[in-house]
Design a protein around this motif. Structure first.
Motif, PDB file in Angstrom:
ATOM      1  N   ASP A 193      34.960  41.441  37.367  1.00  0.00           N
ATOM      2  CA  ASP A 193      34.089  40.298  37.094  1.00  0.00           C
ATOM      3  C   ASP A 193      32.647  40.757  37.229  1.00  0.00           C
ATOM      4  O   ASP A 193      32.259  41.312  38.269  1.00  0.00           O
ATOM      5  N   ASP A 232      35.248  43.516  42.133  1.00  0.00           N
ATOM      6  CA  ASP A 232      36.501  44.184  41.796  1.00  0.00           C
ATOM      7  C   ASP A 232      37.421  44.103  43.014  1.00  0.00           C
ATOM      8  O   ASP A 232      37.438  45.000  43.859  1.00  0.00           O
ATOM      9  N   GLU A 256      35.564  44.429  30.212  1.00  0.00           N
ATOM     10  CA  GLU A 256      35.135  43.874  31.486  1.00  0.00           C
ATOM     11  C   GLU A 256      36.123  42.861  32.052  1.00  0.00           C
ATOM     12  O   GLU A 256      35.885  42.279  33.116  1.00  0.00           O
ATOM     13  N   THR A 291      36.117  34.822  41.806  1.00  0.00           N
ATOM     14  CA  THR A 291      35.964  34.810  40.350  1.00  0.00           C
ATOM     15  C   THR A 291      34.884  33.865  39.853  1.00  0.00           C
ATOM     16  O   THR A 291      34.633  33.797  38.654  1.00  0.00           O
ATOM     17  N   GLU A 292      34.253  33.131  40.759  1.00  0.00           N
ATOM     18  CA  GLU A 292      33.228  32.184  40.334  1.00  0.00           C
ATOM     19  C   GLU A 292      31.949  32.395  41.132  1.00  0.00           C
ATOM     20  O   GLU A 292      31.975  32.868  42.273  1.00  0.00           O
TER      21      GLU A 292
END
Length: 468
Positions: free
Chosen positions: A355, A433, A351, A459-460
């Motif tokens: 994310d 993605d 993975e 990403t968060e």
């Protein structure tokens, strides 16, 4: 395959930033793609064919591109399988393994893979403007393809007859079934054949439910109701425009199929699209079809992760458009008594390639929670905001501040999906993605797919309680 040749809207910029190319969502190397075609599992290999312009990054020169995979996540692009000619564009369709050699294409010890596609005849042909169904076959596992000399095999003299999905129905004494569309009539037509060459009309279905746009890319397949031994049939129909979020969308019907006629369990008399069943509530999931011959009886589906409203203008270069993740389908009976399709993503074993955020948020009356996807601290200012409203029983997705949104006026949007699960909490699985976000709600009972073009990778995730 949408036949209206949309004049490509000029993108205001190109953004070849590396993080803008997805990893787990298939993209063509340096060309345009749209509808998935010819989805087939054969000899341990998954084949993804797709609508492709081999000569550019906008719609045109329609041909069948080709990619292969053994895990449904890592795809290898292959040479163009069936290329357009001066007389024929190669529109959407399906592929089968003719293991009984019903068409007679295979020699001793061979199995023919047969593509059933729509010939969109050009002004240079003997059938200008006609759409008819044709065959091509491969005797080397899909590496090379030969057009059938007797094409087309099904021609009703229509300019809007396309997108055949073909599958085998019954045992050794069975026959081939084709579902296709008479697009502007909003009608699915069902044909049968003993040999893929000679076709007989069995029945028609439609118009029904969402009919604001032309119908395209039908699929018909059985699913077992979870927890029972009951088998039902699902008919998927895409339409453009008229999707639940605007522009392109994919609806479905649950019912029965007896080899001749599809009979839905319910036809709503409501004119509210919210009363219909949708495969996805986002702006970017269209032309979804399932794989033939997937192992272990799995029903695996993939869609085009874009929307005809702005597909030709998305800010990527030199490639344009991507596929969704492959989804595994199930059928469940909900507390209101309706049968609904449930979808789960097939994810990379590692993975690190994408994310994945799994979280549970309150959804009881009086609660309102924002789930914000953002770059790491200081990396960028883009935001994608999901709001779970316990009073309205909805999930909304706001991408108006998600990064580059000004390349087309239809792109910045706030889209809404219902919460169909029971209880006071809602489970979310969010897959990010690069330019594509897929949201799976309550185990995939609802899905929502959106493109985004952030200034840095999302990403968060953090949550904000907005309850009064």
């Amino acid at each position: 395959m949408t036949t209206t040749s949309h004049a490509p809207a000029a993108a205001t910029r190109s953004v070849p930033t590396p993080h803008f190319r997805p990893t787990a969502h298939f993209t063509a190397r340096d060309t345009w793609l749209n509808d998935p075609n010819g989805l087939l599992h054969h000899d341990g290999v998954y084949h993804l064919f797709f609508q492709n312009n081999p000569h550019g990054s906008t719609w045109g020169n329609m041909s069948w591109g080709h990619a292969t995979s053994t895990d449904l996540v890592t795809w290898q692009e292959q040479p163009v399988a069936i290329e357009h000619t001066a007389e024929e564009h190669v529109f959407s369709g399906s592929a089968v393994a003719d293991v009984r050699n019903t068409a007679g294409f295979a020699g001793p010890g061979q199995t023919a893979l047969v593509a059933v596609y729509t010939s969109a005849y050009t002004a240079a042909s003997e059938r200008p403007g006609i759409q008819a169904q044709s065959l091509a076959y491969s005797l080397d596992g899909g590496e090379t393809w030969t057009r059938y000399a007797g094409n087309p095999v099904l021609d009703i003299g229509s300019s809007e007859f396309r997108d055949p999905k073909v599958f085998w129905y019954g045992g050794d004494d069975g026959r081939w079934i084709m579902v296709a569309v008479e697009a502007v009539r909003r009608t699915v037509v069902i044909y049968s054949s003993p040999n893929l060459i000679d076709w007989t009309l069995e029945s028609r279905f439609g118009p029904a439910h969402a009919t604001a746009g032309v119908w395209e890319c039908p699929d018909l397949f059985p699913l077992t109701v979870r927890g029972t031994d009951q088998t039902k049939w699902v008919l998927v129909v895409s339409l453009n425009p008229g999707g639940i979020a605007g522009g392109s969308g994919s609806q479905y019907f649950v019912g029965d199929f007896d080899g001749h006629t599809f009979t839905p369990d319910r036809i709503s008399t409501s004119t509210d699209p919210a009363d219909y069943d949708w495969l996805d509530y986002g702006r970017d999931y269209y032309a979804a079809v399932s794989f033939n011959d997937a192992p272990d009886g799995r029903r695996l589906m993939i869609g085009w992760a874009s929307n005809w409203d702005y597909a030709n203008a998305t800010p990527t270069h030199p490639w344009r458009s991507a596929m969704s993740l492959v989804r595994e389908l199930d059928l469940v009976r909900c507390s209101d008594g309706r049968l609904r399709v449930v979808q789960q993503p097939v994810l990379p074993a590692d993975e690190a390639d994408v994310d994945v955020f799994d979280l549970t948020v309150p959804s009881m009356p009086g609660t309102r929670t924002e789930v914000v996807l953002a770059p790491a601290d200081g990396a960028g200012t883009s935001r994608l905001v999901l709001t779970i409203d316990g009073d309205a029983r909805t999930l909304s997705c706001d991408r108006t501040a998600s990064g580059t949104v000004d390349f087309h006026p239809a792109f910045p949007s706030v889209d809404t999906a219902p919460l169909l699960g029971d209880g006071d909490e809602t489970r979310l699985r969010i897959v990010v993605d690069a330019t594509i976000v897929e949201v799976y709600v309550d185990g995939g009972l609802v899905t929502l797919t959106q493109q985004v073009y952030p200034d840095a990778a999302l990403t968060e995730v953090h949550t904000i309680d907005r309850a009064a």
